[in-house]
Design a protein around this motif. Structure first.
Motif, short mmCIF file in Angstrom:
data_model
loop_
_atom_site.label_atom_id
_atom_site.label_comp_id
_atom_site.label_asym_id
_atom_site.label_seq_id
_atom_site.Cartn_x
_atom_site.Cartn_y
_atom_site.Cartn_z
N ARG A 357 -26.80 -33.26 -28.58
CA ARG A 357 -27.20 -34.56 -28.05
C ARG A 357 -28.71 -34.55 -27.82
O ARG A 357 -29.23 -33.61 -27.23
CB ARG A 357 -26.48 -34.85 -26.74
N GLN A 358 -29.39 -35.59 -28.28
CA GLN A 358 -30.82 -35.70 -27.99
C GLN A 358 -31.03 -35.87 -26.49
O GLN A 358 -30.35 -36.68 -25.84
CB GLN A 358 -31.43 -36.88 -28.73
N ASN A 359 -31.94 -35.09 -25.95
CA ASN A 359 -32.26 -35.15 -24.53
C ASN A 359 -33.74 -34.83 -24.37
O ASN A 359 -34.13 -33.69 -24.14
CB ASN A 359 -31.40 -34.17 -23.73
N LEU A 360 -34.57 -35.85 -24.55
CA LEU A 360 -36.02 -35.66 -24.54
C LEU A 360 -36.50 -35.23 -23.16
O LEU A 360 -35.92 -35.64 -22.15
CB LEU A 360 -36.70 -36.96 -24.97
N PRO A 361 -37.55 -34.40 -23.10
CA PRO A 361 -38.34 -33.91 -24.22
C PRO A 361 -37.86 -32.59 -24.81
O PRO A 361 -38.35 -32.16 -25.84
CB PRO A 361 -39.72 -33.72 -23.58
N ARG A 362 -36.86 -31.96 -24.19
CA ARG A 362 -36.48 -30.60 -24.61
C ARG A 362 -35.71 -30.59 -25.92
O ARG A 362 -35.98 -29.77 -26.80
CB ARG A 362 -35.65 -29.92 -23.50
N VAL A 363 -34.73 -31.46 -26.06
CA VAL A 363 -33.89 -31.48 -27.26
C VAL A 363 -34.19 -32.78 -28.02
O VAL A 363 -33.86 -33.87 -27.56
CB VAL A 363 -32.39 -31.40 -26.91
N LYS A 364 -34.82 -32.65 -29.17
CA LYS A 364 -35.28 -33.82 -29.92
C LYS A 364 -34.28 -34.28 -30.98
O LYS A 364 -34.47 -35.32 -31.59
CB LYS A 364 -36.63 -33.52 -30.56
#
Length: 398
Positions: A357-364
């Motif tokens: 799952r995208q979770n900005l800013p760590r997981v793009k």
């Protein structure tokens, strides 16, 4: 999901989606490599002479897509070398927008699982059937979601038996889930050969070799895993990546590729190959210290351990009978499309999990599609969106 059927000369293209891909990569190349589009086109042009020798037919297809989309030939060629630019040139031009920090991208998890035919089980009078599965979550930035297409390629010789004056080895039919403008990505062909891709990150490219996405297309034009492996070893790969290739008869092999070498990751004792986003076959004594170990994603190793754990836990389907107990004594675990789909739904380590799952800013990035191929049956199930909340499902088959 947009489906494109190609036969003959590829001068028809999904223009809106191709323009979408160009807009997405125009921004990404600037962020990852500090390259404006004029510099990107110049980089793409460096591949023209080698590809004229290595893949002239594919170069013609790229020209056809460009003409059909109303864009420059070098624009489409740049899309088809996007892996080499994004994951190979990241140290060649510092990205001022990222302040020199590594961009946390990708996240794909792939696996293959094979078992050959076994002798008839005398206790049950039923054979233990062979199987060959290939599967992955394709994780990328959600901004590119709208530009994913299903591409069917039917060469004129694919559907007809060879005549005396035709190619004795006609190219197979191909079905691939890819980004608009690219010749191929993940998919399978009518011979029961399939490919998956995991991005790796290594310094440097060799433009005299075959770019990753053209290598995927080359593999999908082969009649067996062995032929695909040989073809890619002969050309070499321009950049870094892991191509998991499998067929119905012999199972899978992981091809870890850098601009220097192609190495084979064999099946484990249970017939499985697993991969995420770092090199497993890097040999420091042979390769030295100038090959970057591509563990730029902190979650790559945990995801690899998790997918191995989950596949090891798949057991024989419950039959609720004495027959099951007798078969379980000798039978190896047997997967199915459903059990592999459950593996790819896993959220341990969320949001940087197998099911991402995208979770900005760590997981793009995020899981944009999941594909599970039953190569013996020449079919694949594709779901678009995260596998726990997909919005569309389709079946590819021959």
């Amino acid at each position: 999901m947009l489906e494109i059927h190609c036969s003959g000369t590829p001068h028809e293209a999904p223009r809106a989606q191709v323009l979408g891909s160009l807009a997405f990569y125009r921004q990404l190349f600037q962020e990852t490599c500090g390259l404006d589009w004029t510099a990107v086109q110049a980089e793409a042009e460096r591949y023209v002479a080698p590809l004229t020798r290595l893949a002239p037919r594919h170069l013609d297809e790229i020209r056809g897509i460009a003409e059909g989309s109303g864009v420059d030939f070098l624009d489409i060629l740049a899309l088809n070398v996007r892996t080499e630019i994004t994951f190979g040139l990241f140290t060649d031009a510092a990205s001022s927008t990222n302040g020199g920090r590594r961009r946390q991208s990708d996240g794909c998890t792939s696996l293959s699982w094979f078992s050959p035919d076994q002798k008839e089980d005398e206790s049950t009078s039923s054979p233990k059937r062979s199987f060959s599965y290939l599967a992955q979550n394709w994780d990328w930035m959600p901004a590119q979601r709208a530009n994913i297409i299903i591409l069917y390629i039917d060469h004129p010789s694919s559907s007809h038996p060879p005549s005396s004056n035709s190619d004795p080895h006609p190219l197979p039919q191909i079905a691939t889930v890819t980004e608009a403008g690219l010749l191929a990505k993940t998919g399978l062909n009518s011979h029961g050969v399939g490919v998956c891709l995991n991005a790796l990150r290594c310094r440097g490219v060799d433009r005299t070799r075959l770019p990753i996405h053209l290598a995927l297309r080359r593999a999908l034009e082969c009649g067996s895993r062995a032929d695909a492996t040989q073809a890619l070893r002969e050309t070499g790969l321009a950049g870094c990546g892991h191509i998991l290739v499998a067929d119905a008869a012999t199972g899978g092999v992981g091809l870890e590729c850098t601009s220097r070498w192609v190495r084979e990751l064999d099946m484990d004792a249970a017939g499985r190959v697993h991969h995420t986003n770092h090199l497993l076959l890097l040999d420091r004594e042979v390769d030295g210290m100038d090959v970057e170990d591509s563990v730029w994603l902190a979650d790559s190793r945990p995801r690899l351990a998790r997918v191995k754990e989950l596949t090891a836990g798949i057991t024989v389907p419950d039959k609720g009978s004495q027959q099951q107990e007798e078969e379980e004594e000798e039978a190896a675990p047997r997967p199915s499309m459903e059990s592999l789909f459950d593996v790819l739904k896993d959220e341990q380590g969320y949001p940087a999990s197998i099911n991402r799952r995208q979770n900005l800013p760590r997981v793009k990035t995020e899981t944009l599609f999941t594909i599970i191929m039953d190569l013996a049956a020449r079919r694949a199930q594709v779901t678009f969106g995260r596998p726990t909340e997909f919005g569309e499902k389709t079946l590819l088959s021959f």
